[in-house]
Design an enzyme around this catalytic site. Sequence first.
Site, PDB file in Angstrom:
ATOM      1  N   ASP A 140     -16.009 -40.220   2.490  1.00  0.00           N
ATOM      2  CA  ASP A 140     -16.477 -41.095   1.409  1.00  0.00           C
ATOM      3  C   ASP A 140     -17.528 -42.078   1.899  1.00  0.00           C
ATOM      4  OD1 ASP A 140     -14.845 -39.938  -0.426  1.00  0.00           O
ATOM      5  OD2 ASP A 140     -13.334 -41.510  -0.447  1.00  0.00           O
ATOM      6  N   LEU A 164     -10.769 -32.082  -6.827  1.00  0.00           N
ATOM      7  CA  LEU A 164     -10.498 -30.774  -6.250  1.00  0.00           C
ATOM      8  C   LEU A 164      -9.028 -30.417  -6.416  1.00  0.00           C
ATOM      9  CD1 LEU A 164     -12.451 -28.810  -4.672  1.00  0.00           C
ATOM     10  CD2 LEU A 164     -11.111 -29.393  -2.654  1.00  0.00           C
ATOM     11  N   CYS A 194      -8.470 -23.324 -13.671  1.00  0.00           N
ATOM     12  CA  CYS A 194      -8.096 -24.267 -14.733  1.00  0.00           C
ATOM     13  C   CYS A 194      -7.827 -23.525 -16.042  1.00  0.00           C
ATOM     14  CB  CYS A 194      -9.212 -25.296 -14.953  1.00  0.00           C
ATOM     15  SG  CYS A 194      -9.221 -26.626 -13.745  1.00  0.00           S
ATOM     16  N   CYS A 197      -6.713 -24.768 -19.939  1.00  0.00           N
ATOM     17  CA  CYS A 197      -6.000 -26.046 -19.892  1.00  0.00           C
ATOM     18  C   CYS A 197      -6.968 -27.220 -20.043  1.00  0.00           C
ATOM     19  CB  CYS A 197      -5.236 -26.178 -18.576  1.00  0.00           C
ATOM     20  SG  CYS A 197      -4.346 -27.739 -18.388  1.00  0.00           S
ATOM     21  N   CYS A 200      -5.858 -32.745 -18.719  1.00  0.00           N
ATOM     22  CA  CYS A 200      -6.458 -33.936 -18.113  1.00  0.00           C
ATOM     23  C   CYS A 200      -7.415 -34.627 -19.080  1.00  0.00           C
ATOM     24  CB  CYS A 200      -7.167 -33.585 -16.810  1.00  0.00           C
ATOM     25  SG  CYS A 200      -8.509 -32.373 -16.954  1.00  0.00           S
ATOM     26  N   CYS A 204      -6.434 -38.675 -20.619  1.00  0.00           N
ATOM     27  CA  CYS A 204      -7.222 -39.817 -20.128  1.00  0.00           C
ATOM     28  C   CYS A 204      -7.160 -40.979 -21.115  1.00  0.00           C
ATOM     29  CB  CYS A 204      -8.668 -39.409 -19.890  1.00  0.00           C
ATOM     30  SG  CYS A 204      -9.703 -40.774 -19.299  1.00  0.00           S
ATOM     31  N   SER A 222     -10.466 -46.066 -13.028  1.00  0.00           N
ATOM     32  CA  SER A 222     -10.706 -46.258 -11.593  1.00  0.00           C
ATOM     33  C   SER A 222     -12.010 -47.015 -11.362  1.00  0.00           C
ATOM     34  CB  SER A 222     -10.731 -44.910 -10.869  1.00  0.00           C
ATOM     35  OG  SER A 222      -9.440 -44.354 -10.801  1.00  0.00           O
ATOM     36  N   CYS A 247      -6.331 -45.219 -11.322  1.00  0.00           N
ATOM     37  CA  CYS A 247      -5.558 -44.506 -12.342  1.00  0.00           C
ATOM     38  C   CYS A 247      -5.299 -43.089 -11.843  1.00  0.00           C
ATOM     39  CB  CYS A 247      -6.347 -44.476 -13.658  1.00  0.00           C
ATOM     40  SG  CYS A 247      -5.554 -43.571 -15.005  1.00  0.00           S
ATOM     41  N   CYS A 254      -1.650 -32.803 -14.457  1.00  0.00           N
ATOM     42  CA  CYS A 254      -2.137 -31.488 -14.021  1.00  0.00           C
ATOM     43  C   CYS A 254      -0.977 -30.578 -13.610  1.00  0.00           C
ATOM     44  CB  CYS A 254      -3.102 -31.643 -12.853  1.00  0.00           C
ATOM     45  SG  CYS A 254      -3.746 -30.065 -12.243  1.00  0.00           S
TER      46      CYS A 254
END
EC number: 1.17.99.6
Length: 386
Positions: A140, A164, A194, A197, A200, A204, A222, A247, A254
């Site tokens: 990061d 990821l 995925c 689906c 997510c 949110c 976040s 968050c 998931c």
Amino acid sequence: MTTSPIDYQALAENIKRWGLALGFSQVGFSDIDLSSHEDALTQWLENNYHGEMDYMHKHGLMRARAQELVEGTTRVISVRMDYLPPEAKFARTLKKKDHAYISRYALGRDYHKLMRKRLKQLGDKISEYCESFNFRPFVDSAPILERPLAEKAGLGWVGKHSLLINKSAGSWFFLGELLVDIPLPTSEKTANECGSCVSCIKICPTQAIVAPYVVDARRCISYLTIELRDAIPEEFRPLIGNRIYGCDDCQLICPWNKFANISHEGDFSPRQNLDNVELLTVFSWDEATFLSKTAGSPIRRIGFNSWQRNISVAIGNAPYSAENIDALNDKLTTAEPMVAEHIHWALHQQDNKRIAAEQHSDFPIKNQRLTERLIRSVEKGLPRDA
């Protein structure tokens, strides 16, 4: 160090073995071609989805061009490290509206230094087997599209929430990279699973996932609680709930996280009881206490003012109590202007809840408080007149 021709396939297998010995959960290799991601990155920036994260715009397409970041780079060694501890308390803390919810990744020691140190150790180990070898470790800490690179390295696929996902390990893990200049064989890219689906996207709280695989950071909790240094827009404050740092909702929902691995890395275990702490407790900290309690934690980087701002919002969203009002008024006397704005908002929210409680109560609010105190006393096994 060897001077004979290098068997890069054998070296790659050794690197995986060394990586696991250093505590990484998986190691993979990719080339540096991310040209297919450049248009999406450009569009994301043009939409201002990066918000006030100016560094995202500053580096632009360099994020998709590792060779511009470190000259000579031909491969990226991507690693992941699981961070989910035993007995995680996600749901319980979210349901306790008078408790502080802190994103799971931030409850332990700062992962940046830990992972970077081990990536350097991995690079040094590789150096022993190569006559000429240059590397740079990143966690990061560089303008680089680490998730697409990790996807190419076979560590998982980028989900619709932009994180990821690994088929056998969910998404509770950190990523890190070694940019290297040796022709390692590349790993097989993982298929995206995925499917249809959209859990997510639906879960949110602020609808920050504006399209599959696209997150508007300006709406993300976040971002609002960590990256943003100014006032949190009022439209998002009620939606933040008791989340005072980050968050996890999109990960919690998931279905692949039922396969998440438990981490045995002690540094990732919760510190300072921050996985089960009341809002008023952390709100009572002065700046010196904040700095002491968050030493070695990623939380410290947001600073004391943002910390108080976030908790003020959470207290505003908490059930009404006279203790909340007292704590907010007490902090108001010394708060910086930006924090004071959020305290005033929280006081207004608490007052509205007090009025609503009075209007829907069969007895005065004072008696209601006494009843609540009695219940708490009984639950704690204390004498009723204590």
